[in-house]
Design an enzyme around this catalytic site. Structure first.
Site, mmCIF file in Angstrom:
data_model
loop_
_atom_site.group_PDB
_atom_site.id
_atom_site.type_symbol
_atom_site.label_atom_id
_atom_site.label_comp_id
_atom_site.label_asym_id
_atom_site.label_seq_id
_atom_site.Cartn_x
_atom_site.Cartn_y
_atom_site.Cartn_z
ATOM 1 N N VAL A 176 9.146 -15.445 1.805
ATOM 2 C CA VAL A 176 10.593 -15.365 1.527
ATOM 3 C C VAL A 176 11.374 -15.945 2.704
ATOM 4 O O VAL A 176 12.328 -16.692 2.534
ATOM 5 C CB VAL A 176 11.003 -13.898 1.267
ATOM 6 C CG1 VAL A 176 12.522 -13.753 1.274
ATOM 7 C CG2 VAL A 176 10.425 -13.413 -0.051
ATOM 8 N N CYS A 177 10.956 -15.596 3.909
ATOM 9 C CA CYS A 177 11.681 -16.029 5.114
ATOM 10 C C CYS A 177 11.870 -17.541 5.116
ATOM 11 O O CYS A 177 12.985 -18.034 5.295
ATOM 12 C CB CYS A 177 10.905 -15.581 6.349
ATOM 13 S SG CYS A 177 11.514 -16.289 7.876
ATOM 14 N N GLU A 226 32.252 -3.252 -1.210
ATOM 15 C CA GLU A 226 31.235 -2.467 -0.515
ATOM 16 C C GLU A 226 31.463 -0.989 -0.856
ATOM 17 O O GLU A 226 32.590 -0.499 -0.801
ATOM 18 C CB GLU A 226 31.337 -2.731 1.002
ATOM 19 C CG GLU A 226 30.668 -1.705 1.905
ATOM 20 C CD GLU A 226 29.171 -1.546 1.674
ATOM 21 O OE1 GLU A 226 28.464 -2.552 1.639
ATOM 22 O OE2 GLU A 226 28.712 -0.383 1.512
ATOM 23 N N VAL A 283 31.244 -1.438 -8.539
ATOM 24 C CA VAL A 283 31.332 -2.194 -9.783
ATOM 25 C C VAL A 283 30.953 -1.226 -10.901
ATOM 26 O O VAL A 283 29.834 -0.731 -10.957
ATOM 27 C CB VAL A 283 30.359 -3.384 -9.753
ATOM 28 C CG1 VAL A 283 30.348 -4.108 -11.094
ATOM 29 C CG2 VAL A 283 30.733 -4.350 -8.632
ATOM 30 N N ALA A 343 24.074 -8.285 -3.429
ATOM 31 C CA ALA A 343 23.374 -8.159 -2.146
ATOM 32 C C ALA A 343 23.384 -6.688 -1.743
ATOM 33 O O ALA A 343 24.034 -6.295 -0.784
ATOM 34 C CB ALA A 343 24.062 -9.032 -1.093
ATOM 35 N N ARG A 351 16.987 -4.602 -0.653
ATOM 36 C CA ARG A 351 15.724 -5.135 -1.158
ATOM 37 C C ARG A 351 14.744 -3.996 -1.384
ATOM 38 O O ARG A 351 14.849 -2.956 -0.745
ATOM 39 C CB ARG A 351 15.132 -6.133 -0.149
ATOM 40 C CG ARG A 351 16.072 -7.290 0.156
ATOM 41 C CD ARG A 351 15.453 -8.246 1.183
ATOM 42 N NE ARG A 351 14.257 -8.891 0.698
ATOM 43 C CZ ARG A 351 14.233 -10.034 0.005
ATOM 44 N NH1 ARG A 351 15.359 -10.654 -0.267
ATOM 45 N NH2 ARG A 351 13.093 -10.552 -0.407
ATOM 46 N N ALA A 409 11.889 -10.176 9.735
ATOM 47 C CA ALA A 409 10.711 -11.033 9.868
ATOM 48 C C ALA A 409 9.961 -10.779 11.175
ATOM 49 O O ALA A 409 8.725 -10.717 11.187
ATOM 50 C CB ALA A 409 11.149 -12.499 9.787
ATOM 51 N N HIS A 442 25.887 -18.994 35.884
ATOM 52 C CA HIS A 442 27.326 -19.079 35.621
ATOM 53 C C HIS A 442 27.690 -20.495 35.236
ATOM 54 O O HIS A 442 27.214 -21.428 35.867
ATOM 55 C CB HIS A 442 28.104 -18.666 36.869
ATOM 56 C CG HIS A 442 29.585 -18.794 36.701
ATOM 57 N ND1 HIS A 442 30.321 -17.898 35.956
ATOM 58 C CD2 HIS A 442 30.454 -19.729 37.163
ATOM 59 C CE1 HIS A 442 31.589 -18.263 35.966
ATOM 60 N NE2 HIS A 442 31.698 -19.375 36.697
HETATM 61 P P1 NAD Z 1 21.658 -4.228 3.259
HETATM 62 O O1 NAD Z 1 20.919 -2.983 3.105
HETATM 63 O O2 NAD Z 1 21.813 -4.851 4.604
HETATM 64 O O3 NAD Z 1 23.162 -4.054 2.680
HETATM 65 C C1 NAD Z 1 23.420 -3.652 1.373
HETATM 66 C C2 NAD Z 1 24.845 -3.160 1.302
HETATM 67 O O4 NAD Z 1 25.184 -3.001 -0.061
HETATM 68 C C3 NAD Z 1 25.055 -1.818 1.967
HETATM 69 O O5 NAD Z 1 26.159 -1.913 2.827
HETATM 70 C C4 NAD Z 1 25.308 -0.876 0.797
HETATM 71 O O6 NAD Z 1 26.186 0.182 1.112
HETATM 72 C C5 NAD Z 1 25.936 -1.807 -0.220
HETATM 73 N N1 NAD Z 1 25.783 -1.386 -1.618
HETATM 74 C C6 NAD Z 1 24.696 -0.848 -2.210
HETATM 75 N N2 NAD Z 1 24.933 -0.663 -3.520
HETATM 76 C C7 NAD Z 1 26.187 -1.118 -3.767
HETATM 77 C C8 NAD Z 1 27.002 -1.220 -4.928
HETATM 78 N N3 NAD Z 1 26.551 -0.823 -6.121
HETATM 79 N N4 NAD Z 1 28.259 -1.725 -4.809
HETATM 80 C C9 NAD Z 1 28.719 -2.138 -3.606
HETATM 81 N N5 NAD Z 1 27.989 -2.075 -2.486
HETATM 82 C C10 NAD Z 1 26.730 -1.575 -2.554
HETATM 83 O O7 NAD Z 1 20.973 -5.236 2.211
HETATM 84 P P2 NAD Z 1 21.081 -6.806 2.052
HETATM 85 O O8 NAD Z 1 22.326 -7.321 2.679
HETATM 86 O O9 NAD Z 1 20.819 -7.070 0.605
HETATM 87 O O10 NAD Z 1 19.857 -7.312 2.889
HETATM 88 C C11 NAD Z 1 18.535 -6.895 2.545
HETATM 89 C C12 NAD Z 1 17.644 -6.873 3.754
HETATM 90 O O11 NAD Z 1 17.385 -8.196 4.167
HETATM 91 C C13 NAD Z 1 18.280 -6.154 4.918
HETATM 92 O O12 NAD Z 1 17.725 -4.873 5.021
HETATM 93 C C14 NAD Z 1 17.928 -6.984 6.108
HETATM 94 O O13 NAD Z 1 16.962 -6.315 6.856
HETATM 95 C C15 NAD Z 1 17.337 -8.254 5.562
HETATM 96 N N6 NAD Z 1 18.111 -9.392 6.022
HETATM 97 C C16 NAD Z 1 18.151 -9.659 7.348
HETATM 98 C C17 NAD Z 1 18.890 -10.726 7.814
HETATM 99 C C18 NAD Z 1 18.908 -11.013 9.279
HETATM 100 O O14 NAD Z 1 18.055 -10.497 9.988
HETATM 101 N N7 NAD Z 1 19.869 -11.779 9.770
HETATM 102 C C19 NAD Z 1 19.632 -11.499 6.931
HETATM 103 C C20 NAD Z 1 19.579 -11.197 5.578
HETATM 104 C C21 NAD Z 1 18.816 -10.135 5.145
#
Ligand code: NAD
Length: 476
Positions: free
Chosen positions: A47-48, A208, A242, A273, A276, A324, A448
């Site tokens: 996936v990464c 959110e 929603v 989003a 997962r 990852a 610096h």
């Molecule tokens: P997340 O867990 O980071 O965020 C999900 C958000 O959705 C939460 O804030 C939650 O409160 C909200 N939510 C849940 N149900 C909802 C609803 N019905 N309506 C509105 N809001 C709702 O999950 P993600 O953003 O899907 O990411 C998944 C995983 O992927 C993360 O746990 C993260 O570890 C990983 N990820 C990491 C990176 C990175 O390292 N930069 C980037 C992308 C994803």
């Protein structure tokens, strides 16, 4: 056995070839084991590489260029409106992925790791059936499950390929730039991909469920990002959910509940989003002794051993932070334990980076965790308006903070919000892993002018006197 089937034996079978799986396979091969890695995809990366970190960071790099060009207007350089060629953008992303996937193929070959395309299912604790694969049956001494995770769909709605209701995978396919995009979920994915689409020209709304973005990250680090997102997104609605969602021919009709003026709204596309879930079903675990928790994550100990002595699990499927680099370390530990080494996953600080604009990065203890667990810490903040480098970049909104154990003086947490924090956090990781004192960080010379000085000066402040900011003692 059916005639014409091909059976093989291997020391180690790794199922899944993402950063957890391939790191495990490579480490095991380097330690002399005979390794087979199986994945449904043709090339390693998971996936990464194919639909996560790498494509999203490719697009985030480009959206940062667009945002930077706009920022430069205040500094005396005005660029024209960007011309966005979506086809070329997708080709560039495919190129990046291709280069890295080919690199992994070559690394596998040169290490003698057999890479098989197919779907593996356990038949017992030491055999697996491989479907759609040139080898149909594998007997193994050990196995590592590294099957990862997949996006959670909106309740009652599966993701359809090419549909208007998208997971991160659909959003990264970048089929078009929707005029009106709704993002459900203010976590990593929602904020990062929202940043990309906003840069490309979408009007982005985000809902959110919680009363804050990035729950789990210290509020003072999220605040500068929230302020910035308020300027690039059309709107952000906290404590909003929603109630219903219906995909039609020309849009997605939703009913929103919470902090919204108009509950019924229509969007061109929706990005779901909301987290997962583990990919642990459908791999035949019922034919082994492997146990899962109530959320489907495979139970492991600090050696990544499951409840079946021959089988290990690493990465997202084994629970914990879904990152990852955490999977990679776990993969290496599992390989080392299988090779008989005294290895364990005993890290003190797993860094996390959100690649938004500004970025947020942290490691070790957060201030809110310390408070919730009644752990005494002294928190020292260094606002970036006092940093020369941040000023040259027009990025004074940043913040660096360190958490110090007041008894020992050891650094136990570091959090940073600002431009380019991604690399800065590694100093904090090393400090925490080495048990460094605030004094060690303060007395290490930081070049610096760099943003890394903000860490050195936060540590100096903790000791009572920093060059570019008055300590409380002096200013009060
Ligand atoms: P997340 O867990 O980071 O965020 C999900 C958000 O959705 C939460 O804030 C939650 O409160 C909200 N939510 C849940 N149900 C909802 C609803 N019905 N309506 C509105 N809001 C709702 O999950 P993600 O953003 O899907 O990411 C998944 C995983 O992927 C993360 O746990 C993260 O570890 C990983 N990820 C990491 C990176 C990175 O390292 N930069 C980037 C992308 C994803």
């Amino acid at each position: 056995m059916v005639m014409g089937e091909l059976s093989q034996e291997t020391d180690l079978m790794v199922i899944g070839s993402g950063p957890g799986g391939y790191a495990a396979a490579f480490r095991a091969a380097d330690l002399g084991l005979d390794v087979t890695m199986v994945d449904m995809a043709q090339r390693p990366g998971g996936v990464c590489l194919f639909k996560g970190c790498i494509p999203s960071k490719t697009f985030l790099f480009l959206s940062e260029l667009i945002h930077d060009a706009r920022r430069a207007e205040n500094m005396g350089i005005t660029f024209g409106k960007p011309q966005i060629d979506l086809k070329a953008l997708r080709e560039w992303k495919a190129n990046v992925i291709d280069t890295m996937a080919n690199g992994l193929v070559s690394l596998s070959q040169r290490r003698g790791v057999q890479v098989l395309q197919g779907r593996a299912q356990f038949e017992s604790s030491d055999t697996a059936r491989l479907y759609d694969c040139e080898v149909s049956h594998m007997k193994f001494r050990h196995a590592i499950i590294a099957t990862g995770s997949r996006p959670i769909p909106f309740p009652g709605m599966e993701f359809k390929p090419g549909g208007r209701v998208m997971s991160s995978t659909g959003a990264l396919a970048l089929a078009d730039v929707p005029q009106k995009l709704l993002i459900i979920g203010g976590g990593y994915v929602g904020l990062e991909l929202g940043t990309v689409y906003a840069a490309l020209g979408s009007r982005v709304k985000l809902v959110e469920l919680e009363d804050r973005l990035l729950a789990g990250v210290d509020a003072d680090l999220v605040e500068p990002l929230h302020r910035r997102l308020n300027t690039i997104f059309e709107s952000i609605h906290l404590k909003t959910k929603v109630a219903s969602m219906q995909e039609t021919d020309d849009g997605v009709a939703l009913i929103l509940e919470g902090d919204v003026e108009k509950p019924e709204q229509t969007f061109d596309r929706v990005l779901v989003a909301i987290g997962r879930r583990a990919s642990s079903d459908d791999i035949g675990l019922e034919n082994t002794q492997v146990e899962r928790d109530e959320r489907g994550f495979i139970k492991v100990d600090d050696r990544l051993r499951t409840t079946d002595e021959r089988i290990f699990a690493v990465g997202d499927v084994a629970g914990g932070l879904m990152l990852a680099h955490k999977a990679t370390r776990e993969g290496k530990v599992a390989a080392e334990v299988i090779a008989g080494q005294p290895s364990a996953f005993d890290v003190r600080a797993i860094p996390a980076v959100v690649y938004t604009d500004p970025q947020i990065a942290w490691c070790g203890l957060t201030e809110e965790e310390a408070r919730a667990q009644n752990i005494p810490v002294k928190v020292q903040r260094f606002p970036w308006k006092f940093s020369g480098r941040a000023t040259t970049m027009g990025a004074p909104e940043g913040l660096t903070k360190i958490l110090v154990d007041p008894d020992s003086g050891r650094i136990v947490g570091v959090g940073i919000c600002g431009r380019n924090t991604e690399g800065l956090i590694s100093e904090g990781v090393l400090a925490i892993e080495m048990g460094a004192l605030a004094e060690d960080m303060a007395l290490s010379i930081h070049p610096h002018p760099t943003l890394s000085e903000t860490e050195g000066e936060a540590a100096e402040l903790y000791l009572g006197s920093a060059t570019h900011i008055l300590s409380k003692k002096i200013s009060s």
